[in-house]
Design a protein around this motif. Structure first.
Motif, short mmCIF file in Angstrom:
data_model
loop_
_atom_site.label_atom_id
_atom_site.label_comp_id
_atom_site.label_asym_id
_atom_site.label_seq_id
_atom_site.Cartn_x
_atom_site.Cartn_y
_atom_site.Cartn_z
N GLN A 1 0.84 -1.19 0.00
CA GLN A 1 0.00 0.00 0.00
C GLN A 1 0.87 1.25 0.00
OE1 GLN A 1 -2.79 0.10 3.21
NE2 GLN A 1 -3.67 2.06 2.59
N ILE A 2 0.51 2.21 -0.81
CA ILE A 2 1.28 3.44 -0.93
C ILE A 2 0.74 4.48 0.04
CG2 ILE A 2 1.87 5.34 -2.47
CD1 ILE A 2 1.67 3.34 -4.79
N GLN A 3 1.65 5.12 0.74
CA GLN A 3 1.28 6.20 1.66
C GLN A 3 2.02 7.47 1.27
OE1 GLN A 3 2.18 4.37 5.49
NE2 GLN A 3 0.00 3.91 5.78
N VAL A 4 1.32 8.57 1.38
CA VAL A 4 1.85 9.86 0.96
C VAL A 4 1.79 10.82 2.14
CG1 VAL A 4 1.58 11.77 -0.66
CG2 VAL A 4 1.01 9.44 -1.37
N ALA A 5 2.86 11.55 2.38
CA ALA A 5 2.89 12.48 3.51
C ALA A 5 3.51 13.80 3.09
CB ALA A 5 3.68 11.87 4.67
N GLU A 6 2.73 14.88 3.26
CA GLU A 6 3.22 16.22 2.95
C GLU A 6 3.72 16.90 4.21
OE1 GLU A 6 -0.78 15.76 0.62
OE2 GLU A 6 -0.07 15.49 2.68
N SER A 7 4.59 17.88 4.00
CA SER A 7 5.05 18.73 5.11
C SER A 7 5.50 20.06 4.53
CB SER A 7 6.21 18.06 5.86
OG SER A 7 7.32 17.88 5.01
N GLY A 8 5.64 21.04 5.41
CA GLY A 8 6.20 22.31 4.99
C GLY A 8 5.22 23.45 4.85
N GLY A 9 3.95 23.21 5.09
CA GLY A 9 2.99 24.29 4.98
C GLY A 9 3.18 25.31 6.09
N GLY A 10 2.49 26.44 5.95
CA GLY A 10 2.57 27.48 6.97
C GLY A 10 2.05 28.80 6.44
N SER A 11 2.33 29.85 7.19
CA SER A 11 1.90 31.19 6.81
C SER A 11 3.10 32.00 6.38
CB SER A 11 1.21 31.87 7.99
OG SER A 11 0.04 31.19 8.35
N VAL A 12 2.90 32.83 5.37
CA VAL A 12 3.98 33.67 4.87
C VAL A 12 3.37 34.94 4.32
CG1 VAL A 12 3.95 32.59 2.58
CG2 VAL A 12 6.04 33.72 3.41
N GLN A 13 4.08 36.03 4.45
CA GLN A 13 3.59 37.30 3.94
C GLN A 13 3.63 37.32 2.42
OE1 GLN A 13 5.76 40.48 5.90
NE2 GLN A 13 4.08 40.70 7.36
N SER A 14 2.78 38.13 1.86
CA SER A 14 2.71 38.26 0.41
C SER A 14 4.10 38.59 -0.13
CB SER A 14 1.72 39.35 0.04
OG SER A 14 1.61 39.47 -1.36
N GLY A 15 4.49 37.87 -1.18
CA GLY A 15 5.82 38.07 -1.76
C GLY A 15 6.87 37.14 -1.21
N GLY A 16 6.52 36.43 -0.16
CA GLY A 16 7.47 35.53 0.47
C GLY A 16 7.54 34.18 -0.22
#
Length: 126
Positions: A1-16
């Motif tokens: 079975q294949i499992q997928v895991a994302e990371s790295g999201g968050g908040s950033v100011q416009s232009g960042g």
């Protein structure tokens, strides 16, 4: 079975800038298509960028018009990872971002040929 895991999201100011990472656990190979999609509240999931499988006639990348020149997708087939570098972020990029691996080399597989991550929130603030 294949499992997928994302990371790295968050908040950033416009232009960042922000980078998302995706790790695939399971038996896949270079013929699989991999990509990033996003979903806005109340909307269907939409394609952001993808890397076609190595056996496709064009094992290259494709970007949505809204992110061309700002986002860069990269795949490491040996490590089963996928990244999305997002520059010049805008408030309208705010969404949940999902990683996909698809047995179909052009990311046109049936639902049972696909594996999705649970998503990671990206918020661009003005």
């Amino acid at each position: 079975q294949i499992q997928v895991a994302e990371s790295g999201g968050g908040s950033v100011q416009s232009g960042g800038s922000l980078s998302l990472s995706c790790v695939i656990h399971g038996k896949i190979d270079r013929t699989y298509c991999m990509g990033w999609f996003r979903q806005f509240p109340g909307k269907d999931r939409e394609e952001v960028a993808l890397v076609r499988g190595a056996s496709s006639s064009d094992g290259g990348t494709r970007y949505a018009d809204s992110v061309k020149g700002r986002f860069t997708i990269a795949r490491d087939s040996a490590k089963h990872t996928l990244t999305l570098r997002m520059n010049s972020l805008k408030p309208e990029d705010t969404a949940i971002y999902y990683c996909l691996t698809d047995r179909h080399g052009l990311c046109q597989g049936r639902p049972w040929e696909r594996a999705w991550g649970k998503g990671t929130q990206v918020k661009g603030s003005s």
